[in-house]
Design an enzyme around this catalytic site. Sequence first.
Site, short mmCIF file in Angstrom:
data_model
loop_
_atom_site.label_atom_id
_atom_site.label_comp_id
_atom_site.label_asym_id
_atom_site.label_seq_id
_atom_site.Cartn_x
_atom_site.Cartn_y
_atom_site.Cartn_z
CG HIS A 98 45.47 46.25 37.03
ND1 HIS A 98 45.85 47.50 37.50
CD2 HIS A 98 44.66 46.48 35.97
CE1 HIS A 98 45.30 48.43 36.75
NE2 HIS A 98 44.56 47.86 35.82
CG ASN A 155 38.09 39.78 43.29
OD1 ASN A 155 37.10 39.59 42.60
ND2 ASN A 155 38.04 39.90 44.60
CG HIS A 156 40.65 43.80 37.20
ND1 HIS A 156 39.64 44.70 36.92
CD2 HIS A 156 41.45 43.78 36.09
CE1 HIS A 156 39.83 45.23 35.71
NE2 HIS A 156 40.91 44.68 35.20
CG HIS A 172 42.02 42.01 30.73
ND1 HIS A 172 41.34 41.34 31.72
CD2 HIS A 172 42.13 43.28 31.18
CE1 HIS A 172 41.06 42.16 32.70
NE2 HIS A 172 41.52 43.35 32.41
CG ASP A 175 39.92 46.57 31.13
OD1 ASP A 175 40.09 45.98 32.21
OD2 ASP A 175 40.78 47.28 30.60
CD GLN A 228 35.91 56.58 39.55
OE1 GLN A 228 37.06 56.65 39.14
NE2 GLN A 228 35.07 55.67 39.13
#
Length: 529
Positions: free
Chosen positions: A245, A248-249, A285, A395, A446
């Site tokens: 977080h 870059n994110h 955010h 996001d 995932q």
Amino acid sequence: MATKVIYFTVGGRPEQAEFRSDSELEDVRECFRAAAEAGPNDILKLYNTKGNIVNISPKLEANRPDSRYKLQVVAATCNGPTASELGFDVNGMERRLEDLERKILVESGETPPLVFEMRKKVESFREKLESVEHLSWLGLFKDISSGTSSPFWNKKGKARKSLEHCKLVHDRFKKMSAVQVTEDVRFHLRKPTFDNWQWDDAEMLLLLQQMYIELELLTKFNIEMPVLQQFLYEVYRHYNQIPFHNFNHAFCVTQMMYGLIWLCEVWEKLSDVEILIMLTSALCHDLDHPGYNNAYQVNARTELALRYNDISPLENHHCAIAFEILEKPDCNIFRNLSVENFKKVREGMIRCILATDMARHNEILGKFKGLIPEFDFSNKEHREQLMMILMKVSDISNEARPMDVAEPWLDCLLKEFFNQSDVEKLEGLPVTPFMDREKVTKPSSQTGFIQFVLLPLFEAAACIFPEMQPHIIQPVRDALQYYKDMQVALEDQNKKTHNDGERNSDGVTLRSPLETEVVVGLANGHKSP
């Protein structure tokens, strides 16, 4: 109630502890603390025979003398034994400096510049020590024995970027800010396939500036270029150096929002103010994210959880930091908005950023699905729900990117997750299951997430914007198959390992510690072309 006996070693000597399974947590910890002759603020780490950290709690599994746990003590302050071995005592240095300052002030009535310079050097020394990851992991300068603090969340600003680094980025960004971005870069910047990994911090700031220019937000809302540049820099400065977080994110989320705006020609459906809200919300955010999620904040009773009454503490904090930045006149890109438009922007940003709390995922998606059959762009509530959905899509959109862009992000995410679960074990807090390094692999993390979170969300958004189908949804379906293949490869390898009876030096069958490496190696043969 039956008692259990726990056998362990501490400092090379064998010890044992006996307690009831209904004992209080603090009583069990105190038992181990006494055996280790540890201080009240020292950190205790307990390892099993595999070398994995286990939680010190009444639920600790009983063992035998031939399968002893290993107890290790780590100093929690810079006055502890570990710090002494390293040869420094920063607290003592600061106390002596304060005494010197008081003495000089009494004798001469003012503090000479030399003393100010000394204090600056001491503070710089402490900051450098705290920024070294392995010293922090040893426990120096942090107190995680208390449930009210987080290793990266305190007044010292751990995980903050250094002032020197920020200045270098700022100076480079200012030098580059007048550079004309090439047509080729501008074209790729609009695509969901954009590769963030080839750009450094200053270049990403330049690309963010380009997004505001390309969408004509500067002219439409009278945003002065120096103000935009200072705003972007302050946003950059308020993202921490944590595995996932980070800035870059934030850039990737903003770029995906920008890509969706171009892909779906959102300007034909939503107003300029709403586009300004979505782009700026995406950028802000996760401001000042500490690297530990809401569950940790609540369970550890951190300052944020107390401040926001356990209600989306991180998201509320991100909003607050965003508007603290915007309170500064030289950063306020909204300062020329009308009162009515500023109110819309503030309400919209708060709504969009709070929507990124995954605890609200089902609530937001369920409400949006109910609107789809009769969705009306002229309806203010319908548009607000769509903006939240686009924010959520942006996001968590990494899997919509090419695999060589997306997979490094998964590595970053798992690193941050594992950091948190390790700390939860150390602090005796509930361990978040999907963050436990002993239970999670890349494919297992995932497949369910893509199948039950990503695809339902993306498919709902595609009901309004069908253009997303080939460019967003199909890549996510490909990623799902990729991780399913990886899971099969991992299971086959585990079966082979088990059948061959491969063992490590302690005689323990090789399992989770090598799973990530095995998966990465096997997955190379399963990647889609």
